[in-house]
Scaffold this motif. Structure first.
Motif, PDB file in Angstrom:
ATOM      1  N   SER A 183       0.824  -1.212   0.000  1.00 51.83           N
ATOM      2  CA  SER A 183       0.000   0.000   0.000  1.00 51.83           C
ATOM      3  C   SER A 183       0.855   1.258   0.000  1.00 51.83           C
ATOM      4  CB  SER A 183      -0.922  -0.004   1.214  1.00 51.83           C
ATOM      5  OG  SER A 183      -0.171   0.021   2.418  1.00 51.83           O
ATOM      6  N   ILE A 186       1.952   2.227  -3.244  1.00 52.91           N
ATOM      7  CA  ILE A 186       0.906   2.873  -4.041  1.00 52.91           C
ATOM      8  C   ILE A 186       0.607   4.270  -3.501  1.00 52.91           C
ATOM      9  CG2 ILE A 186      -1.509   2.729  -4.781  1.00 52.91           C
ATOM     10  CD1 ILE A 186      -1.260  -0.302  -4.574  1.00 52.91           C
ATOM     11  N   ASN A 212       8.775   4.803  -9.152  1.00 59.89           N
ATOM     12  CA  ASN A 212       7.834   3.762  -8.768  1.00 59.89           C
ATOM     13  C   ASN A 212       7.767   2.752  -9.892  1.00 59.89           C
ATOM     14  OD1 ASN A 212       4.982   2.502  -8.412  1.00 59.89           O
ATOM     15  ND2 ASN A 212       5.398   3.577  -6.484  1.00 59.89           N
ATOM     16  N   LEU A 214       5.370   0.466 -10.234  1.00 61.74           N
ATOM     17  CA  LEU A 214       4.018   0.103 -10.638  1.00 61.74           C
ATOM     18  C   LEU A 214       3.659   0.833 -11.928  1.00 61.74           C
ATOM     19  CD1 LEU A 214       2.164   0.242  -7.193  1.00 61.74           C
ATOM     20  CD2 LEU A 214       2.877  -1.779  -8.466  1.00 61.74           C
ATOM     21  N   ILE A 217       0.864   3.563 -11.472  1.00 59.90           N
ATOM     22  CA  ILE A 217       1.339   4.798 -10.838  1.00 59.90           C
ATOM     23  C   ILE A 217       2.233   5.574 -11.790  1.00 59.90           C
ATOM     24  CG2 ILE A 217       2.662   5.734  -8.909  1.00 59.90           C
ATOM     25  CD1 ILE A 217      -0.023   4.621  -8.110  1.00 59.90           C
TER      26      ILE A 217
END
Length: 703
Positions: A183, A186, A212, A214, A217
């Motif tokens: 989390s 994120i 990041n 991800l 993101i």
């Protein structure tokens, strides 16, 4: 729902993942605990029964129970000691223990009714099997007891359950750590991007790059960065546009839209600076007021577009001669202003002569027609004696008017006597406006109340007043136009307009007034009208045409005009009084006052000059004059009226002196006659008598 919406990503993951998993794990562990406990109980119970039957059968095959050593060996041979929750005991027929294996337990002393029985105890389930001999009588040899230790079994299962809960909790804590890490991976870039956007909103144009892995993101960050860069471009473009618009607005606020020259407001601001510079540093500045000659000819013959084009061309030509430190402005129409900074009067006259020659040499071509014009220039030196910018421009305008009066296309330096010429010019303009107002009915009638003080039953007065409506619908007071009307012999025309329109407005009111207490309206007559032999027939015709009773009308003449036209005034008063009309002598004491004239002027009312009335409570001379006028009027049975009543103290003093009527802003202010009439009709329909308060509602005020 609101609580859940306020949770962060991390809190939501923990709430939606860890909490349900933990709850389900505990539920299944509890369920498994119960099932496993029940299963173990069933298995142990079966095993206990089997063991008990086996031992009873072994012993049963013997003729009798042998000694303890044998029984103990028999118990050990049963291998029951491998079961931690089972205890074994062989007892004789009296239930006295012969041998025991495992934990001790209590056996019920009552004899069993069956050969095999399971006895429930608090902490043990005891399985009992009877042992009989092989003899024919089947004598009871003893008992085999197998007990299940439920408490120990439950405790061990509980400990196992608690250990499993601990393992699950530890596992979920590890999962929570992983969830927090996920989390944070994120939410952290989102928070950083949010903080960067807030800094961007506060003016920081840089958005930091958040690393990041991800892809979502990263895609969001890329999009936000693109938006921010685009917003930076838009903001920069908008800032430039705003700056350009502000510069344009500043330019438009200071410049004329047609010619691009400085406008009147900006010129007046610079004139103010120049005037302060003269007073503080004794600088030399000169102002020129310029007006094109016969410019209206261009507009009338060729139209306004041609006139505008001519103004643009002349502005461009004259701007070539203007110095950088000077201010050349368009004041409006065909009027221009020129502020010559740090310039002597002689040099200013030289520059003005050059400008005049440039305009004189200019030729304007429009649709094959050639036009030539000139320019009149008024010059005023800005000195420390001038009070304000208004006086500077007024002097320059006066000098320009003199230049035009001298034949146009001239230059004139201001002299003090030029103000007289300018005033005459303004009055001449009013002559045209007054004639147009009479022709187009641009005058407006007002009225103001005159109230009785001694005898309240006396009829109230309403003095008819005149105002002029301007181009924008505003109201111009009489002090603006009556002096010009008097100078240029227009008062007789104004008086007739007032009489006619007053009778027209009052006609409906007088038709409904016959059954009630009468009231009086007062109409002013000028000195010019008093000398007009045709005025009397005109008034008589108005009485007849509009069916106005003369007893309701009072004509008001000033003291000075009445004395100058004493014979005509006496004749007019005598003729009209025979019809029932009343007369009032206005402003008594302000001019050629002589009490002897009152013997020959058969007036009904005498109005004291307001100069005596307004200071009557603080000035002994004014009080003495007012008392003298009141005393003479009483001796001649003439009722007095005091105007300019501005406070209660003045009103009380006049009432104590015996003055019959009072008029002034303290009692009521003027209002339009039409409005006063509508109020009067309303009060007339509701009451048979017109009270003083109602009379106040009918009065009208000057602007």
């Amino acid at each position: 729902m609101q609580f859940f919406q306020n949770l962060s990503i991390q809190s939501r993951l923990l709430l939606l993942v860890i909490a349900p998993v933990f709850a389900l794990s505990c539920f299944f562990l509890l369920f498994d605990f119960q099932e496993q406990l029940k299963s173990d109980e069933d298995k142990l119970g079966q095993h206990a029964l089997t063991t008990a039957k086996f031992l009873s059968a072994v012993v049963h095959n013997q003729s009798e129970l042998h000694g303890r050593p044998y029984i103990e060996r028999l118990l050990k041979a049963s291998q029951l000691n491998r079961e931690p929750y089972l205890s074994l005991m062989i007892a004789d027929a009296d239930k006295r223990p012969l041998a025991q294996l495992g934990a001790s337990f209590i056996v019920n002393e009552s004899l069993p009714q069956q050969d095999t029985q399971v006895m429930q105890q608090a902490t043990h389930d005891v399985t009992m099997v009877k042992i009989f001999s092989n003899e024919a009588k089947h004598a009871l040899l003893g008992f085999v007891f197998v007990a299940i230790d439920k408490a120990a079994m439950i405790e061990d299962h509980r400990q196992a359950f608690i250990r499993n809960i601990g393992y699950i909790t530890l596992a979920l804590m590890l999962c929570s750590v992983l969830v927090c890490l996920v989390s944070r991976s994120i939410s952290r870039p989102i928070r950083e991007m949010t903080a960067a956007l807030k800094r961007f909103m506060l003016g920081n144009q840089h958005l930091s790059q958040v690393k990041n892995s991800l892809p979502e993101i990263h895609s969001l960050q890329t999009t936000i960065n693109e938006i921010s860069r685009e917003m930076q471009h838009v903001e920069a473009d908008m800032r430039h546009r705003i700056q350009d618009a502000q510069a344009q607005l500043r330019y438009q606020a200071r410049h004329d839209a047609l010619t691009g020259l400085v406008n009147r407001q900006e010129l007046e601001r610079r004139l103010q600076q120049a005037l302060e510079d003269v007073k503080q540093h004794k600088a030399n500045h000169v102002f020129c007021y310029m007006d094109l000659d016969q410019f209206r000819v261009i507009n009338d013959t060729c139209g306004h577009p041609a006139g505008d084009e001519m103004l643009r061309q002349i502005s461009m030509i004259l701007s070539q001669r203007i110095r950088a430190e000077d201010t050349f402005a368009r004041l409006g129409g065909d009027e221009f202003g020129l502020l010559l900074s740090y310039c002597q009067v002689e040099k200013a006259i030289e520059i003005a002569a050059q400008l005049r020659q440039m305009v004189e040499a200019f030729r304007f071509m429009h649709e094959g027609r050639l036009f030539q014009t000139g320019i009149s220039i008024g010059i005023v030196e800005i000195t420390a004696d001038l009070k304000d910018v208004g006086q500077v421009t007024r002097h320059a305008d006066a000098a320009c008017y003199v230049a035009k009066d001298n034949g146009r296309n001239q230059i004139h330096l201001f002299h003090p006597e030029d103000d007289v010429l300018l005033k005459r010019h303004v009055e001449m303009e009013w002559v045209l406006r007054i004639n147009e107002a009479i022709e187009h009915n641009d005058f407006v009638l007002y009225c103001q109340g005159i109230f009785p003080m001694q005898q309240k039953e006396l009829p109230p007065f309403y003095e008819i007043l005149i105002r002029k409506r301007d181009e924008n619908g505003g109201i111009i007071p009489p002090a603006e136009f009556l002096p010009s009307a008097e100078r240029y012999q227009l008062m007789a025309k104004i008086d007739r307009w007032v009489i006619q329109h007053a009778f027209m407005a009052l006609q409906p009111l007088f038709k409904t007034q016959s059954a009630t207490k009468p009231f009086i309206v007062s109409i002013n007559l000028s000195g010019m009208s008093l000398g007009d032999p045709t005025l009397l027939p005109y008034i008589k015709n108005c009485f007849a045409n509009y069916e106005i009773s003369p007893s309701h009308v009072c004509f008001e003449v000033t003291e000075t005009s009445a004395i100058i036209n004493i014979d005509n005034t006496i004749k007019l008063i005598t003729e009209l009084k025979t019809m029932g009309t009343r007369f009032m002598l206005d402003d008594f004491g302000s001019g050629m006052s002589s009490f002897s004239y009152l013997k020959h002027l058969p007036v009904d009312f005498l109005k004291m000059d307001g100069a005596y009335v307004k200071d009557i409570t603080i000035n002994k001379v004014d009080l003495a004059m007012a008392k003298a006028i009141q005393s003479v009027a009483e001796s001649m049975s003439i009722q007095t009226i005091a105007e300019y009543v501005e406070d209660q103290a003045t009103l009380d003093c006049l009432e104590e002196m015996g003055v019959a009527f009072a008029q002034g802003f303290y009692l009521n202010r003027p209002a339009p006659l039409s409005e006063a009439l509508s109020r009067h009709f309303a009060s007339h329909n509701s009451a048979p008598k017109l009270s003083t308060s109602q009379a106040a509602a009918v009065t009208v005020i000057s602007a």
